[in-house]
Design a protein around this motif. Structure first.
Motif, PDB file in Angstrom:
ATOM      1  N   GLU A   1      -4.181   7.065   0.840  1.00 58.33           N
ATOM      2  CA  GLU A   1      -3.564   5.753   0.587  1.00 58.33           C
ATOM      3  C   GLU A   1      -4.016   5.233  -0.763  1.00 58.33           C
ATOM      4  OE1 GLU A   1      -3.057   4.074   5.156  1.00 58.33           O
ATOM      5  OE2 GLU A   1      -4.738   3.405   3.937  1.00 58.33           O
ATOM      6  N   TRP A   2      -3.166   4.414  -1.339  1.00 57.09           N
ATOM      7  CA  TRP A   2      -3.563   3.781  -2.595  1.00 57.09           C
ATOM      8  C   TRP A   2      -2.963   2.387  -2.695  1.00 57.09           C
ATOM      9  CZ3 TRP A   2       0.658   6.906  -2.271  1.00 57.09           C
ATOM     10  CH2 TRP A   2       1.822   6.497  -2.933  1.00 57.09           C
ATOM     11  N   ASP A   3      -3.700   1.539  -3.361  1.00 57.44           N
ATOM     12  CA  ASP A   3      -3.243   0.185  -3.618  1.00 57.44           C
ATOM     13  C   ASP A   3      -2.794   0.167  -5.073  1.00 57.44           C
ATOM     14  OD1 ASP A   3      -4.742  -3.135  -3.110  1.00 57.44           O
ATOM     15  OD2 ASP A   3      -2.903  -2.504  -4.120  1.00 57.44           O
TER      16      ASP A   3
ATOM     17  N   GLU B   1       1.312   5.345   0.582  1.00 52.53           N
ATOM     18  CA  GLU B   1       0.716   6.326   1.505  1.00 52.53           C
ATOM     19  C   GLU B   1       1.275   7.707   1.213  1.00 52.53           C
ATOM     20  OE1 GLU B   1       1.692   5.534   5.560  1.00 52.53           O
ATOM     21  OE2 GLU B   1       0.484   7.176   6.326  1.00 52.53           O
TER      22      GLU B   1
ATOM     23  N   THR C   1      -4.989   4.677  -7.474  1.00 52.14           N
ATOM     24  CA  THR C   1      -3.626   5.051  -7.898  1.00 52.14           C
ATOM     25  C   THR C   1      -3.674   6.332  -8.714  1.00 52.14           C
ATOM     26  OG1 THR C   1      -3.015   2.711  -7.974  1.00 52.14           O
ATOM     27  CG2 THR C   1      -1.566   4.251  -9.112  1.00 52.14           C
TER      28      THR C   1
ATOM     29  N   MET D   1       0.854  -1.214   0.000  1.00 54.02           N
ATOM     30  CA  MET D   1       0.000   0.000   0.000  1.00 54.02           C
ATOM     31  C   MET D   1       0.873   1.242   0.000  1.00 54.02           C
ATOM     32  SD  MET D   1      -3.334  -0.119   0.140  1.00 54.02           S
ATOM     33  CE  MET D   1      -4.391   0.853   1.175  1.00 54.02           C
TER      34      MET D   1
ATOM     35  N   SER E   1      -2.638  -1.998  -7.148  1.00 49.26           N
ATOM     36  CA  SER E   1      -3.470  -2.835  -8.019  1.00 49.26           C
ATOM     37  C   SER E   1      -4.826  -2.173  -8.299  1.00 49.26           C
ATOM     38  CB  SER E   1      -3.682  -4.214  -7.388  1.00 49.26           C
ATOM     39  OG  SER E   1      -4.343  -4.068  -6.147  1.00 49.26           O
ATOM     40  N   ASP E   2      -5.120  -1.092  -7.574  1.00 47.71           N
ATOM     41  CA  ASP E   2      -6.386  -0.375  -7.784  1.00 47.71           C
ATOM     42  C   ASP E   2      -6.096   0.852  -8.646  1.00 47.71           C
ATOM     43  OD1 ASP E   2      -8.665   1.171  -7.652  1.00 47.71           O
ATOM     44  OD2 ASP E   2      -8.935   0.940  -5.488  1.00 47.71           O
TER      45      ASP E   2
ATOM     46  N   LYS F   1       4.523   2.374  -7.278  1.00 48.29           N
ATOM     47  CA  LYS F   1       5.064   1.431  -6.287  1.00 48.29           C
ATOM     48  C   LYS F   1       5.720   2.139  -5.101  1.00 48.29           C
ATOM     49  CE  LYS F   1       5.839  -2.101  -9.711  1.00 48.29           C
ATOM     50  NZ  LYS F   1       6.800  -2.687 -10.626  1.00 48.29           N
TER      51      LYS F   1
END
Lengths: 98, 244
Positions: free
Chosen positions: A16-18, A3, A25, A1, A20-21, A59
């Motif tokens: 926050e971001w994932d 941040e 992102t 994740m 894979s999302d 990333k």
């Protein structure tokens, strides 16, 4: 994740971001770009060590965005309205008694 | 009258939204303040200070005069016994201006406004303090607790001391005594601990970051602290860099 911690008048804002999302992102990336345009600097923090970063990478881990510093000449042109600059210094004498 | 673009940027969005939704639109049109000095032998007291706010609400233009504005006023100037008038720092003044504006808004909005104000103001300080502490080493945390400032190593200058609310200083790396006092902070108010964290990140980011900080700050030599190194100090420093 990933941040993003943005330093502002409310203390700090967290995003926050994932990776894979895509939607999250993209939102984080847009925010990063907008803040960079306003004069914020970005630092990636890894194991208590920080490194300034110029480009977005989905990333990225923990990123802190803080106002960048600029000289008084840059300040006058209004290029970086929120950046840090110097003001009166603690203890500066503004009038002498002599 | 409408909020200008600058107003839109300066007025915290979260707070403004609360006032727009609960109390109608409240725009701080103008905020001014004045203070009186009362010099004593060694310092100035500010026995009275007030701010005048003009604010527009749905019911019309309102004005809040002296006596009704609750503000806190840190000691802004210090009058030395030799007659010199010293200023206490722009970060403090910025905090006062921002806090005064928030207090004005709280007054307009009444009890709810005061609650929002307290939450916003105190919440911001606490969050900033927690974030700074998360990013300090154990030694830096200890120095902050004990001395009120913490140290950061640099490349151009070997040692800096960062004092939350009071900029940073270039220090003698052998004695840790400040030699040059530097002021650097955003034009808009940030909690002091956030400014300290931003300064730390900038100074630790390498030579270019240090150069940026040093060129943008306003610096002032600390009196009585500049001196030539003694022979022992010179040798110790030389040994440190493997010169001998």
């Amino acid at each position: 994740m990933g941040e993003l911690r943005i330093l502002n008048a409310s203390g700090d804002e967290q995003l926050e971001w994932d990776p894979s999302d895509d939607k999250a992102t993209k939102e984080a990336h847009e925010r990063f770009k907008a803040l960079r345009k306003e004069g914020y600097d970005a630092y990636e923090v890894v194991d208590a060590k920080s490194k300034k970063i110029e480009r977005w990478d989905k990333k990225l881990g923990k990123v802190i965005m803080a106002p960048g510093a600029r000289t008084s000449a840059q300040r006058k042109t209004g290029e970086r309205p929120k950046a840090m600059a110097g003001g009166p210094v603690h203890g500066e004498v503004v009038r002498t008694g002599r | 009258m409408k909020l200008t673009e600058q107003d839109e940027r300066d007025w915290p969005l979260r707070l403004r939204a609360a006032y727009e939704s609960d109390h109608g639109k409240i725009h701080v049109v103008e905020a001014m303040w004045a203070c009186f000095d009362l010099p004593t032998l060694n310092y100035i007291l500010l026995p009275s200070s007030w701010g005048n706010f003009m604010a527009r609400s749905p019911s019309g233009l309102g004005r809040i005069g002296s006596g009704s504005l609750r503000v806190w006023r840190p000691l802004m100037y210090e009058w030395q016994h030799n007659g010199d008038l010293r200023r206490l720092g722009s970060q403090t003044e910025l905090a006062w201006r921002f806090g005064t504006m928030l207090a004005g808004i709280a007054l307009i909005a009444g009890d709810e406004g005061e609650k929002h104000f307290r939450e916003y103001w105190e919440g911001a300080q606490k969050r900033a303090e927690m974030l700074l502490r998360e990013h300090l080493t154990p030694q830096q945390l200890l120095d902050l607790e004990v001395r009120g400032h913490f140290f950061v190593r640099g490349e151009i200058n070997k040692l800096y001391a960062i004092d939350p609310g009071n900029g940073f200083a270039i220090c003698d790396h052998l004695t840790q005594e400040p030699t040059v006092s530097c002021c650097l902070h955003p034009e808009q108010w940030l909690p002091h601990d956030d400014v300290a964290l931003a300064t730390k990140l900038l100074l630790e980011s390498g030579k270019s970051g240090e150069e940026e900080a040093l060129s943008a700050c306003r610096s002032y030599p600390v009196k009585g602290k500049q001196r030539e190194a003694t022979e022992d100090e010179f040798v110790a420093a030389a040994l440190e860099i493997d010169m001998y």
